[in-house]
Write a protein that holds these residues in place. Structure first.
Motif, PDB file in Angstrom:
ATOM      1  N   LYS A 308       0.817  -1.219   0.000  1.00  0.00           N
ATOM      2  CA  LYS A 308       0.000   0.000   0.000  1.00  0.00           C
ATOM      3  C   LYS A 308       0.850   1.270   0.000  1.00  0.00           C
ATOM      4  O   LYS A 308       0.321   2.377   0.020  1.00  0.00           O
ATOM      5  CB  LYS A 308      -0.930   0.002   1.228  1.00  0.00           C
ATOM      6  N   SER A 363      -9.242  -0.246   2.124  1.00  0.00           N
ATOM      7  CA  SER A 363      -9.035   1.120   2.609  1.00  0.00           C
ATOM      8  C   SER A 363      -7.694   1.686   2.148  1.00  0.00           C
ATOM      9  O   SER A 363      -6.702   0.964   2.002  1.00  0.00           O
ATOM     10  CB  SER A 363      -9.117   1.148   4.133  1.00  0.00           C
ATOM     11  N   THR A 364      -7.660   2.999   1.964  1.00  0.00           N
ATOM     12  CA  THR A 364      -6.417   3.720   1.648  1.00  0.00           C
ATOM     13  C   THR A 364      -6.065   4.729   2.731  1.00  0.00           C
ATOM     14  O   THR A 364      -5.010   5.354   2.678  1.00  0.00           O
ATOM     15  CB  THR A 364      -6.555   4.459   0.305  1.00  0.00           C
ATOM     16  N   SER A 365      -6.939   4.897   3.725  1.00  0.00           N
ATOM     17  CA  SER A 365      -6.712   5.832   4.823  1.00  0.00           C
ATOM     18  C   SER A 365      -5.923   5.133   5.929  1.00  0.00           C
ATOM     19  O   SER A 365      -6.332   4.075   6.424  1.00  0.00           O
ATOM     20  CB  SER A 365      -8.050   6.324   5.381  1.00  0.00           C
ATOM     21  N   THR A 366      -4.797   5.746   6.345  1.00  0.00           N
ATOM     22  CA  THR A 366      -3.961   5.109   7.374  1.00  0.00           C
ATOM     23  C   THR A 366      -4.715   4.860   8.676  1.00  0.00           C
ATOM     24  O   THR A 366      -4.653   3.753   9.222  1.00  0.00           O
ATOM     25  CB  THR A 366      -2.699   5.958   7.644  1.00  0.00           C
ATOM     26  N   LEU A 368      -7.886   4.398   9.165  1.00  0.00           N
ATOM     27  CA  LEU A 368      -8.882   3.354   8.953  1.00  0.00           C
ATOM     28  C   LEU A 368      -8.218   1.991   8.782  1.00  0.00           C
ATOM     29  O   LEU A 368      -8.725   0.972   9.273  1.00  0.00           O
ATOM     30  CB  LEU A 368      -9.737   3.686   7.726  1.00  0.00           C
TER      31      LEU A 368
END
Length: 468
Positions: A308, A363-366, A368
């Motif tokens: 990621k 997800s791409t939000s750290t 989350l």
């Protein structure tokens, strides 16, 4: 007195003992051993990205780093669990940690990938039956009313090794100390700590249920007598009245003797006949599928995070934060494993793993990603503790270690293959595709347990094993 009656009386004496400091001490000593199995399970995922950089590994090389110990665990879970039914729980408890410690220390000084993989495989053989022995040993000593909670406590002790390997790894793995690479210190630390636990295990008694199953009633009676005396001594020191249990023991022994007559002293081949056939099919299927549900995330999380876009060091730090859910999830399981039916708890927690796995994968939000991983690991250890208790309860004493170990070895075989499949899938499909496929397999696991798994909560081992 018949053999069935003598064995039932011994079991009844153990079941009716007040829970004491002795029970807690045994649970702690045994639980410390589970630390090393769990440490090893997640160590491969920590080592893979570092060794990939140092030794210029391809995807296949990274997969081999993760799977080498699992391949050894497959052999160890099969052979050492059979040995525990033949030569005793305590003896194999000592052998497995000694083998693991020696080869873990040796692997720390591997000059190249080939030597490293061989030594990790041999260390895996040593630790392969550890959790099988933890389950069988504690189940055969603990009173039925607290069996689930105390086995869960043993794993809570062990699960602190999971965030430790990532958080400590994030600090030491990228730099050398005293001229030794950081990743080598992780292996040295595991090997030396195992020797300390091995020394503490000398105080363990042999399982009296195993001794009775072998016909050695004199030795079994001596063990139970020593345990009873330790419990009475503890109660006297604590100022608590020592109960007279002879009448209750007689009644409970009569019930267990009737259950043992229904059990009819099964052999290992009987696990594929009659009432045990469905349980064996259920557990074999379950063990293959739970590899994806449980080990898939833990062993692959650092690699997924690197995919990621995180650096190796930051990925280990974030993985360590998500791994904090393992000991916390184990703590959460303590009041649940006795309150809710084991098979129901397994299914509900598996669904949680699937849901949070999908969030983690897509997800791409750290924040989350870390939150989903943390909640996934909490669900994972409610799941893990519930099934470790459950598998001890559905097979009889004479073949308990073998039946559990053979089934459990399938999870290790699947764990050895999983990295080659999952790392390739990660390269082609991304994290979302990997966790999407995992969710489908977890759904199949839930159906398997729901349809074929018996109910077990609060029942004596002899009663559960003998009931369809």
């Amino acid at each position: 007195m018949t053999a069935d009656a003598r064995a039932a009386t011994l079991a009844a004496r153990l079941d009716l003992l007040p829970v004491s400091r002795w029970h807690r001490m045994v649970t702690l000593i045994v639980g410390l051993g589970s630390f090393f199995d769990l440490y090893e399970v997640f160590l491969g995922g920590v080592l893979a990205p570092v060794l990939a950089k140092q030794w210029h590994l391809s995807s296949t090389g990274k997969s081999a780093v993760i799977s080498s110990a699992f391949a050894g665990m497959f052999i160890g879970a099969s052979l050492l669990s059979l040995a525990a039914d033949r030569w005793g729980r305590r003896r194999i408890f000592m052998v497995n940690l000694l083998v693991y410690s020696l080869f873990s220390l040796a692997s720390a000084f591997s000059p190249n990938l080939q030597v490293f993989l061989v030594l990790r495989f041999l260390a895996g053989i040593g630790i392969g039956a550890e959790l099988v022995l933890v389950d069988a040993y504690l189940a055969e000593f603990l009173p039925a009313r607290v069996r689930g909670r105390y086995i869960a406590w043993a794993y809570t002790v062990g699960f602190f090794g999971v965030p430790l390997v990532a958080l400590v790894g994030a600090r030491v793995i990228a730099s050398a100390r005293f001229g030794i690479d950081g990743w080598r210190w992780l292996l040295i630390g595991g090997g030396l700590a195992a020797l300390v636990v091995l020394f503490s295990r000398r105080a363990l008694e042999e399982s009296p249920r195993w001794l009775a199953a072998r016909g050695d009633f004199a030795a079994a009676d001596a063990v139970v007598g020593r345990v009873e005396e330790r419990v009475r001594a503890w109660m006297r020191r604590a100022g608590r009245p020592v109960p007279e249990l002879s009448e209750a023991t007689g009644r409970h022994a009569a019930e267990l003797a009737a259950a043992q007559r229904r059990e009819q002293r099964p052999r290992l081949v009987d696990m594929f006949r009659g009432r045990y056939r469905g349980r064996t099919i259920m557990m074999w299927t379950f063990q293959v599928l739970q590899t994806v549900a449980y080990y898939g995330f833990g062993s692959l999380a650092p690699i997924v995070l690197v995919s990621k876009g995180f650096t190796v060091t930051s990925s280990l730090g974030y993985a360590g934060l998500t791994y904090l859910g393992y000991p916390l999830g184990s703590l959460v399981s303590l009041p649940l494993v006795e309150r809710f039916e084991r098979k129901t708890l397994i299914i509900v927690s598996a669904i949680g793993i699937a849901v949070f796995g999908l969030i983690f994968g897509f997800s791409t939000s750290t924040p989350l990603i870390v939150a989903a991983g943390f909640l996934l690991t909490i669900c994972s250890n409610v799941f893990s503790n519930a099934f470790h208790v459950y598998q001890t309860e559905i097979f009889p004493t004479a073949v308990r270690s073998s039946a559990i170990g053979i089934a459990y070895s399938l999870s290790r075989a699947a764990s050895a293959l999983l990295p080659f499949i999952a790392v390739a899938a990660l390269d082609r499909l991304g994290a979302g595709g990997v966790f999407g496929g995992s969710a489908v397999l977890i759904a199949a696991l839930c159906v398997d347990v729901w349809l074929l798994g018996p109910r077990t909560n609060g029942r004596a081992l002899e009663d559960t094993a003998a009931t369809s």
